[in-house]
Design a protein around this motif. Structure first.
Motif, PDB file in Angstrom:
ATOM      1  N   TYR A   1       0.908  -1.010  -0.054  1.00 64.65           N
ATOM      2  CA  TYR A   1      -0.031   0.007   0.166  1.00 64.65           C
ATOM      3  C   TYR A   1       1.095   1.424   0.106  1.00 64.65           C
ATOM      4  O   TYR A   1       2.180   1.142   1.015  1.00 64.65           O
ATOM      5  CB  TYR A   1      -1.162   0.106   1.156  1.00 64.65           C
ATOM      6  CG  TYR A   1      -1.819  -1.242   1.426  1.00 64.65           C
ATOM      7  CD1 TYR A   1      -2.694  -1.190   0.203  1.00 64.65           C
ATOM      8  CD2 TYR A   1      -1.821  -1.751   2.159  1.00 64.65           C
ATOM      9  CE1 TYR A   1      -3.891  -1.833   0.153  1.00 64.65           C
ATOM     10  CE2 TYR A   1      -2.841  -2.734   2.500  1.00 64.65           C
ATOM     11  CZ  TYR A   1      -4.048  -2.999   1.154  1.00 64.65           C
ATOM     12  OH  TYR A   1      -4.988  -3.816   0.798  1.00 64.65           O
TER      13      TYR A   1
ATOM     14  N   ALA B   1      -0.176   5.210  -0.042  1.00 64.16           N
ATOM     15  CA  ALA B   1      -0.136   6.159   1.107  1.00 64.16           C
ATOM     16  C   ALA B   1      -0.248   5.321   2.370  1.00 64.16           C
ATOM     17  O   ALA B   1      -0.705   5.369   2.885  1.00 64.16           O
ATOM     18  CB  ALA B   1      -1.986   6.469   0.024  1.00 64.16           C
TER      19      ALA B   1
ATOM     20  N   THR C   1      -1.765   3.058   3.904  1.00 62.27           N
ATOM     21  CA  THR C   1      -3.681   2.584   3.869  1.00 62.27           C
ATOM     22  C   THR C   1      -3.955   1.618   3.026  1.00 62.27           C
ATOM     23  O   THR C   1      -2.826   0.636   2.585  1.00 62.27           O
ATOM     24  CB  THR C   1      -3.854   4.062   3.639  1.00 62.27           C
ATOM     25  OG1 THR C   1      -3.810   4.072   1.988  1.00 62.27           O
ATOM     26  CG2 THR C   1      -3.370   4.959   4.785  1.00 62.27           C
ATOM     27  N   THR C   2      -5.002   1.102   2.813  1.00 60.44           N
ATOM     28  CA  THR C   2      -5.180   0.683   1.889  1.00 60.44           C
ATOM     29  C   THR C   2      -5.931   1.004   0.878  1.00 60.44           C
ATOM     30  O   THR C   2      -6.650   0.853   0.498  1.00 60.44           O
ATOM     31  CB  THR C   2      -6.364  -0.394   2.676  1.00 60.44           C
ATOM     32  OG1 THR C   2      -7.482   0.024   3.088  1.00 60.44           O
ATOM     33  CG2 THR C   2      -5.996  -1.242   3.513  1.00 60.44           C
ATOM     34  N   GLN C   3      -5.477   2.388   0.391  1.00 62.89           N
ATOM     35  CA  GLN C   3      -5.994   3.223  -0.311  1.00 62.89           C
ATOM     36  C   GLN C   3      -5.345   2.693  -1.832  1.00 62.89           C
ATOM     37  O   GLN C   3      -6.661   2.174  -2.622  1.00 62.89           O
ATOM     38  CB  GLN C   3      -5.945   4.692  -0.464  1.00 62.89           C
ATOM     39  CG  GLN C   3      -6.377   5.273   0.731  1.00 62.89           C
ATOM     40  CD  GLN C   3      -5.249   6.296   0.785  1.00 62.89           C
ATOM     41  OE1 GLN C   3      -4.927   7.337   0.456  1.00 62.89           O
ATOM     42  NE2 GLN C   3      -5.591   7.646   1.420  1.00 62.89           N
ATOM     43  N   ALA C   4      -4.202   1.976  -2.050  1.00 62.48           N
ATOM     44  CA  ALA C   4      -3.987   1.846  -3.874  1.00 62.48           C
ATOM     45  C   ALA C   4      -2.825   1.024  -3.168  1.00 62.48           C
ATOM     46  O   ALA C   4      -1.933   1.339  -2.527  1.00 62.48           O
ATOM     47  CB  ALA C   4      -3.677   3.571  -4.185  1.00 62.48           C
ATOM     48  N   ARG C   5      -3.047   0.101  -4.005  1.00 64.63           N
ATOM     49  CA  ARG C   5      -1.562  -0.700  -4.306  1.00 64.63           C
ATOM     50  C   ARG C   5      -0.862  -0.580  -4.931  1.00 64.63           C
ATOM     51  O   ARG C   5      -0.887   0.389  -6.253  1.00 64.63           O
ATOM     52  CB  ARG C   5      -2.482  -2.645  -4.204  1.00 64.63           C
ATOM     53  CG  ARG C   5      -2.432  -2.785  -3.299  1.00 64.63           C
ATOM     54  CD  ARG C   5      -3.505  -4.787  -3.358  1.00 64.63           C
ATOM     55  NE  ARG C   5      -3.916  -5.080  -2.806  1.00 64.63           N
ATOM     56  CZ  ARG C   5      -4.371  -6.208  -2.680  1.00 64.63           C
ATOM     57  NH1 ARG C   5      -3.908  -6.728  -3.639  1.00 64.63           N
ATOM     58  NH2 ARG C   5      -4.687  -6.753  -1.718  1.00 64.63           N
ATOM     59  N   ASN C   6       0.322  -0.690  -4.898  1.00 63.08           N
ATOM     60  CA  ASN C   6       1.694  -0.587  -5.966  1.00 63.08           C
ATOM     61  C   ASN C   6       2.491  -1.772  -6.490  1.00 63.08           C
ATOM     62  O   ASN C   6       1.965  -2.688  -4.839  1.00 63.08           O
ATOM     63  CB  ASN C   6       2.558   0.400  -5.209  1.00 63.08           C
ATOM     64  CG  ASN C   6       2.041   1.905  -5.641  1.00 63.08           C
ATOM     65  OD1 ASN C   6       1.509   2.456  -6.142  1.00 63.08           O
ATOM     66  ND2 ASN C   6       1.608   2.396  -3.634  1.00 63.08           N
TER      67      ASN C   6
END
Length: 124
Positions: free
Chosen positions: A90, A92, A95-100
């Motif tokens: 993650y 951000a 957090t669980t906003q967006a996976r890289n």
């Protein structure tokens, strides 16, 4: 699912801003790599990045699932994922906003003092 072009970072091109030099942490921040307990593969980490060598020249450590670079060094300056091993994290602030996504190429990659993420490894 988010477009792969937006989130896939081939390890050959990934460099987190503020990359550490010779394990000098800025303020209280130090490069930290964690291998998720649910990971399928180990991650190699190292300290004391050498620009001329293109890899860490200090302590290196193999992180098995559930381990952190902090177990063996204060400041991780690079990591290596073997060929055929991918990882996601993650981006951000954990957090669980967006996976890289990362794709292992068997080479070392520099990270910055502000890199403090948990990598979830899997076969790709």
């Amino acid at each position: 699912m988010i477009s792969g072009a937006l989130v896939v970072a081939a390890l050959a091109g990934l460099q987190v801003p503020g990359a550490a030099q010779a394990s000098d942490c800025r303020w209280i921040f130090c490069g930290t790599v964690k291998n998720a307990s649910t990971s399928q593969f180990s991650i190699l980490v190292g300290a004391n990045w050498s620009t001329s060598a293109g890899r860490p020249t200090g302590v290196t450590s193999t992180l098995r699932p559930g381990q952190s670079s902090r177990d063996s060094m204060k400041d991780a300056d690079g990591y290596l994922l073997a060929r055929g091993v991918c990882a996601w994290f993650y981006g951000a602030g954990g957090t669980t906003q967006a996976r890289n996504y990362l794709k292992g190429d068997g080479g070392w990659h520099k990270i910055g003092d502000d890199f403090a993420f948990t990598l979830n490894t899997y076969k790709c």
